[in-house]
Design a protein around this motif. Structure first.
Motif, mmCIF file in Angstrom:
data_model
loop_
_atom_site.group_PDB
_atom_site.id
_atom_site.type_symbol
_atom_site.label_atom_id
_atom_site.label_comp_id
_atom_site.label_asym_id
_atom_site.label_seq_id
_atom_site.Cartn_x
_atom_site.Cartn_y
_atom_site.Cartn_z
ATOM 1 N N ASP A 18 4.476 -2.261 -3.589
ATOM 2 C CA ASP A 18 3.638 -1.502 -4.714
ATOM 3 C C ASP A 18 2.343 -1.837 -4.691
ATOM 4 O O ASP A 18 1.279 -1.212 -5.137
ATOM 5 C CB ASP A 18 4.304 -1.931 -6.149
ATOM 6 N N VAL A 19 2.176 -3.093 -4.261
ATOM 7 C CA VAL A 19 0.520 -3.838 -4.493
ATOM 8 C C VAL A 19 -0.209 -3.166 -3.420
ATOM 9 O O VAL A 19 -1.409 -2.423 -3.608
ATOM 10 C CB VAL A 19 0.596 -5.214 -4.500
ATOM 11 N N ALA A 20 0.343 -2.733 -2.145
ATOM 12 C CA ALA A 20 -0.151 -2.050 -1.132
ATOM 13 C C ALA A 20 -0.530 -0.761 -1.464
ATOM 14 O O ALA A 20 -1.737 -0.298 -1.179
ATOM 15 C CB ALA A 20 0.755 -2.356 0.425
ATOM 16 N N HIS A 21 0.181 0.004 -2.096
ATOM 17 C CA HIS A 21 0.040 1.333 -2.462
ATOM 18 C C HIS A 21 -1.122 1.160 -3.507
ATOM 19 O O HIS A 21 -2.103 2.117 -3.227
ATOM 20 C CB HIS A 21 1.339 1.881 -3.278
ATOM 21 N N ALA A 22 -1.091 0.317 -4.619
ATOM 22 C CA ALA A 22 -2.197 0.175 -5.425
ATOM 23 C C ALA A 22 -3.652 -0.059 -4.646
ATOM 24 O O ALA A 22 -4.719 0.530 -5.216
ATOM 25 C CB ALA A 22 -1.899 -0.477 -6.454
ATOM 26 N N HIS A 23 -3.401 -0.975 -3.902
ATOM 27 C CA HIS A 23 -4.705 -1.265 -2.974
ATOM 28 C C HIS A 23 -5.141 -0.021 -2.184
ATOM 29 O O HIS A 23 -6.509 0.202 -2.231
ATOM 30 C CB HIS A 23 -4.273 -2.482 -1.994
ATOM 31 N N GLN A 24 -4.330 0.732 -1.640
ATOM 32 C CA GLN A 24 -4.897 1.947 -1.050
ATOM 33 C C GLN A 24 -5.632 3.130 -2.107
ATOM 34 O O GLN A 24 -6.586 3.516 -1.833
ATOM 35 C CB GLN A 24 -3.668 2.646 -0.501
ATOM 36 N N GLN A 25 -5.090 2.851 -3.191
ATOM 37 C CA GLN A 25 -5.739 3.835 -4.301
ATOM 38 C C GLN A 25 -7.101 3.267 -4.636
ATOM 39 O O GLN A 25 -8.095 4.082 -4.775
ATOM 40 C CB GLN A 25 -4.685 3.924 -5.683
ATOM 41 N N ASP A 26 -7.146 1.902 -4.721
ATOM 42 C CA ASP A 26 -8.602 1.279 -5.104
ATOM 43 C C ASP A 26 -9.579 1.677 -3.808
ATOM 44 O O ASP A 26 -10.568 2.022 -4.248
ATOM 45 C CB ASP A 26 -8.397 -0.353 -5.222
ATOM 46 N N LEU A 27 -9.188 1.576 -2.610
ATOM 47 C CA LEU A 27 -9.929 2.059 -1.731
ATOM 48 C C LEU A 27 -10.523 3.513 -1.727
ATOM 49 O O LEU A 27 -11.534 3.569 -1.252
ATOM 50 C CB LEU A 27 -9.265 1.721 -0.193
ATOM 51 N N LYS A 28 -9.708 4.381 -2.235
ATOM 52 C CA LYS A 28 -10.108 5.743 -2.328
ATOM 53 C C LYS A 28 -11.272 5.919 -3.640
ATOM 54 O O LYS A 28 -11.943 6.718 -3.452
ATOM 55 C CB LYS A 28 -8.759 6.851 -2.698
#
Length: 83
Positions: A18-28
Motif C-alpha cells: 500500500d505504501v509503495a502504491h501511495a509513493h507512486q502517486q506522490d511521484l506523479k
C-alpha cells in the motif's frame, strides 16, 4: 532546498504494498509543487511510515500527499543529512 522527514501513524494497519502504491502517486503529483519524495520506510508492526522529502516547505510536502492520496503526515521534521 530544505529536507524533511515526515511520519505517519496508521492505526488500522499498513502494508509495504500500500505504501509503495501511495509513493507512486506522490511521484506523479510532486513536480507541480517543486517537491521531491526521495525515500520511504515502513514499520508494518508499529503502523508507521517515514518519508524523506525535499520541499520548499513542510506544507508543500503535505500538499503532495493530500492531492496524491489523502494520507497526510502526522508529524513533519526539518532534518539535515549526515554521514
Amino acid at each position: 532546498m530544505p529536507l524533511y522527514m515526515d511520519v505517519h501513524h496508521v492505526t488500522d494497519g499498513v502494508s509495504r504494498e500500500d505504501v509503495a502504491h501511495a509513493h507512486q502517486q506522490d511521484l506523479k503529483v510532486q513536480g507541480a509543487h517543486d517537491v521531491s519524495y526521495l525515500r520511504y520506510w515502513v514499520d508494518e508492526a508499529q503502523g508507521k511510515i517515514f518519508c524523506l522529502v525535499e520541499a520548499p516547505s513542510a506544507e508543500a510536502a503535505n500538499t503532495v500527499h493530500r492531492e496524491a492520496h489523502g494520507l497526510v503526515a502526522d508529524e513533519i521534521f526539518e532534518v539535515t543529512e549526515g554521514a
